[in-house]
Structures are given as C-alpha cells and as structure tokens.
Design an enzyme around this catalytic site. Structure first.
Site, mmCIF file in Angstrom:
data_model
loop_
_atom_site.group_PDB
_atom_site.id
_atom_site.type_symbol
_atom_site.label_atom_id
_atom_site.label_comp_id
_atom_site.label_asym_id
_atom_site.label_seq_id
_atom_site.Cartn_x
_atom_site.Cartn_y
_atom_site.Cartn_z
ATOM 1 C CB SER A 63 -0.882 0.010 1.251
ATOM 2 O OG SER A 63 -0.084 0.312 2.382
ATOM 3 C CE LYS A 64 -0.124 8.551 -0.605
ATOM 4 N NZ LYS A 64 1.205 8.908 -0.151
ATOM 5 N NE ARG A 65 -2.416 3.457 5.484
ATOM 6 C CZ ARG A 65 -3.034 2.324 5.781
ATOM 7 N NH1 ARG A 65 -2.641 1.613 6.812
ATOM 8 N NH2 ARG A 65 -4.054 1.901 5.073
#
Ligand code: GLU
Length: 510
Positions: free
Chosen positions: A261-263
């Site tokens: 994910s972007k996180r």
C-alpha cells in the site's frame, strides 16, 4: 489461423497510477511486443463519482517515461475507437438493450433505501435468483408499469440475470482452471440510468470484445470478477472469441505480509507511484520514481522481475531482452514481495553502465541545485569527477555527497576525522607539504604520488597520519577516491590553497 495478439491496459482515471498498475501495463506490453501484437490503452472512466482530473495525463506520461508504447488509444487513435469509455455510451446502451431483449438482463427500480432495508432485514442479502422475485423489477411488474415508471423519470438499473446451479469455469493461463458455482454470484448491476453509463463489468466485456482483445492480462484483484465476465461473454453469444485470462500475482509488502500500500512506501521511504503526484483536492504530494532519481530502465527491469523470472538467474535485462524472454509460463501465482532495496540496486547497476559523460550531464542539474555553476568547470572535469565516485552511488543526486569537494573547497571538516587525524604537529607538517608542492612544477597524479611519499619517508612521518590529514584538508573528511587522482583533477594551486586553508581553519578537538 493463430489469433492476432491484442492486449489492453485499461486503467480507471481515479488517481495516480499505482506501481502495481505499471507492472500490469509492462507485462501487457512485453507480451504484445513478443508476439508482434498490439497494445491498447483504454481509459475506463465510467465511474463518474471517482473521476480525478489529471489522472489520464498522468497515465500517459508515466507510460511514456517508462518506454511502454501504445499502439491504439485515446491519443494514438486506432480502428476500434473511441478508446475512452465515457465516449462510448451509445455502444453500451445498444448492448444493454441486446441483453434486455434476450431476457438475459432486467430492469430494477429498487431504491438504495429499499436495498438497505433488505440488507438490514436479511443478513447476507444478495440480489439473485432467490430474492429477485420479491423485488421491484421488470420480472415482477407488468410491462406497462415498467414503461410508465421509466417515462415518469424514475431512476433504474439494469441487472444481469444469473441462473443458479451452473458451474462457471475460468481458464487462466497462469492459474489453470478455477470453477465456481453460479449460485454465489449476485445479479450484478450492468447499467445505471442515473448517469446513463454502464458499470465496469459491462463496459469492460463489451470493449474487450469489440476491440478484439485476445488476452486480458490484469491484476489478481480482478480474478473475482472473472466468472461474471465469462457468463457475460456467454450471454452475448461471444464465448468462442472470449479472450484468454491472465491474472498477475499481487504485489506484497516488503515483508510479504499483505498487499503493498501507499502507506508502506511512506513508512519505509520508497515511492509507490511512477511519477510524483500532486493531489488536485488535498494538495498532497506523493513521491514518484522519476523524481526520486530512478532511471526508467531500472524501474522497468525491477518491475519485470516482480512476478516473473527468465528461468535462470539473469537479473539485468533491457526492454528488448525482456520482450524476447518474457513468458507467461514463468509468471508466478503467488504474490511478489516488493523488495524496494532491489530497486535501488537496479538503479545503481544501470547508473554504472552509463557513460560517465551522460552521468555528468545529469549531474549538472544537481550542481545547480547546490549553487554550483556547471559552466565554471569543463565537461571533461565534471566527467572525470563523476567517473571517480560513481561506484558509490544509487542515484544521480548521491553524486553531490560523493563529489562535492571537486566543485567547492571544504568549509567544514568532519569532527570525528579531525579528532583522529589532526594531531598537534599536523599544522606544521601540512604547511611544509604545501611549501613542498609549491616548489614543484605543475604536476599530474602520476608524478606527484612518488614525490610526496618519498617526502613523507625522508622526514620520518607516519604515512597514514599524514595522508589522512592531507585528505582532510582537501576533501573535508577522510573518505573519497584515491588522493592523487583528486589532486590531479583539482590541480596544484587548488591543492595548495586547500592545505593552507585547512591549516588556518582546522582546530584540533580535545
Ligand atoms: N478499469 C479496471 C482497472 O482499473 C480494469 C480491470 C481490467 O483490466 O479488466 O484496473
């Protein structure tokens, strides 16, 4: 006759293209090129709620940067356009009508509130063969009532009529055949009158058919939609020419625990987007591979190996080699860990392979950013400096830390090195060294080295201590390439000036 290979990359312009989407585009491209086929870029913008301005340009720019060339698309044109779904409303309307007329779909008037009430009343409520006859739709209402509701402007949807009790087989070239029972599928919405647009499922199938797509190569997240797509091809009578499916493995977090994910990128410091993205609503900026200093060839090579291998341990492959070697047989079913450190290694490797002069050219913008005017130095000078330090860099921007002293004399001296190397007698030894150099004719590296070494020995100095102190005055720290390669490039006057400045400025640390 073999069917012409025609593949499509079909992103929805709902934000920046994720790196997983880039990999999908790349595999489509490799497959198309290998088979002498065509690569289509289709913009799937039927979800007007999620449309994000700028996303389509971002997709085009990303693919262009990576060297993924499109044969047919919105910009390129082609025989099966338009290639943007919002411009194909008439086509979808006709196809919805075909299914309605054949009794394979029906019109439903249930409002969102009514559907919510059903979900509240019945756990796991599903709009399907077991419930549809209790709902407000064209199967339960007389035709004239349906017509008058539509004429009166009531909103409706068209649902796909899925018959229970069927085994639906999805053939996937990586995964083999997966069979599911049609009972678990719901009567999916294919069209919404509210925006006069089809949903993803209908538009996707109709377009793949009309655009003569031979292989649907897409991310694993679309696998659950595949049985429905199989049934849709069948309902239209297109089963014989339905494309082959290929669902690529997920990209996983670097530790393999869950979807990337972007996180993860924010947390671990790597981009998950090809280009920097400026969110038009929030103004947030997300980092991109391009702006972070990656070469497109390195990104392509890195992504190609996330889910595929050439069958041996070759790692470094150009786009042309990837096109030659790519094969679906060597694509994995299981998720690929996003080993971002490997991405850095690829960048390092590609930078080493570049001619020094090209690296020097790229380094100029970094020099300017640090207040150095590249024109003050010859191209040959910058090229030699870059050549001496490039082995240590992963990014062009790393050249600054490794080569700055070629362009500006140190004004600070690394405290640890000072403490270790700048003993009380060093100022006088360095002054003597500067005097010695000044009495020499202008030198080159090869001439100077034996002279300085002999001078150190004659005076009974400690070689390591003197050379490190010398380096400290010239570089500002005790690192860098061979000392006499440095002095050769910066020249006698600059070397002497730095020795004398060091004597003035470096204060011994107690
Ligand atoms: N529009 C879908 C997406 O955003 C396409 C999925 C597919 O390739 O069928 O990925």
């Amino acid at each position: 006759m073999e069917r012409e290979v025609r593949v499509r990359f079909a992103p929805s312009p709902t934000g920046p293209l994720h790196i997983g989407g880039v990999r999908t585009a790349l595999y489509n491209y490799l497959f198309a090129r290998q088979h002498g086929g065509k690569m289509i870029l289709r913009i799937e913008d039927t979800d007007s709620q999620r449309f994000v301005p700028g996303a389509e340009d971002y997709i085009n720019e990303s693919l262009a940067w990576l060297g993924i060339k499109i044969d047919e698309g919105v910009r390129e044109g082609g025989p099966y356009g338009p290639y943007k779904q919002s411009e194909r409303r008439d086509i979808y309307r006709d196809h919805v009508k075909m299914l309605l007329d054949a009794g394979k779909a029906y019109i439903a008037f249930d409002t969102p509130a009514e559907l919510d009430a059903c979900r509240a009343a019945t756990p796991n409520f599903q709009y399907d063969a077991s419930t549809r006859m209790q709902m407000r739709n064209s199967l339960t209402m007389p035709a004239d009532e349906v017509k008058s509701l539509i004429d009166a402007g009531n909103q409706y949807v068209v649902r796909f009529r899925i018959e229970p009790g069927r085994d639906v087989a999805v053939h996937d070239l990586i995964r083999g055949t997966v069979t599911i029972k049609s009972d678990i599928l719901d009567d999916k919405v294919l069209y919404k009158s509210a925006d006069d647009l089809p949903t993803y499922h209908l538009a996707n199938i109709v377009d793949d058919h009309l655009m003569r797509v031979s292989h649907v190569i897409r991310g694993e997240e679309w696998l659950p939609s595949a049985p429905l797509h199989v049934l849709l091809y069948e309902a239209f009578g297109w089963a014989d020419t339905a494309p082959e499916f290929v669902h690529l493995p997920l990209l996983l977090k670097p530790d393999g625990k869950g979807k990337l994910s972007k996180r993860d990128g924010d947390r671990l410091g790597f981009p998950v987007f090809p280009l920097e993205w400026h969110d038009p609503k929030s103004g947030d900026i997300s980092s991109g591979y391009r702006e972070s200093g990656y070469l497109p060839q390195a990104v392509v090579n890195f992504l190609a190996l996330l889910g595929w291998n050439p069958g041996d341990d070759t790692e470094v492959m150009s786009m042309d080699e990837l096109i030659r070697k790519f094969s679906l047989d060597h694509c994995s079913k299981s998720g690929a860990k996003f080993a971002f450190e490997k991405g850095k290694w690829f960048n390092h490797t590609y930078l080493q392979a570049m001619p020094d002069a090209d690296l020097a050219e790229m380094f100029k913008t970094v020099l300017i950013a640090h207040g150095v005017e590249p024109a003050d130095f010859s191209d040959q000078y910058i090229t030699r400096a870059v050549g001496m330090v490039k082995g240590r860099i992963n990014f062009v921007s790393d050249l600054w830390d490794n080569a700055r002293f070629f362009f500006t004399a140190p004004t600070e001296y690394e405290p640890k090195a000072v403490k270790k190397r700048w003993s009380a007698e060093m100022p006088s030894i360095m002054t003597a060294l500067a005097d010695m150099l000044a009495s020499e004719p202008d030198f080159t590296g090869t001439e100077l080295e034996p002279k300085v070494l002999a001078w150190i020995e004659q005076n009974g100095y400690h070689l390591g201590n003197v050379m490190n102190a010398f380096r400290l005055t010239v570089v500002g720290e005790c690192k860098g390439p061979h000392m006499f390669d440095i002095t050769d490039l910066i020249g006698r006057d600059e070397t002497i000036a730095r020795l004398r400045a060091g004597v003035e400025r470096i204060r011994p640390v107690e």
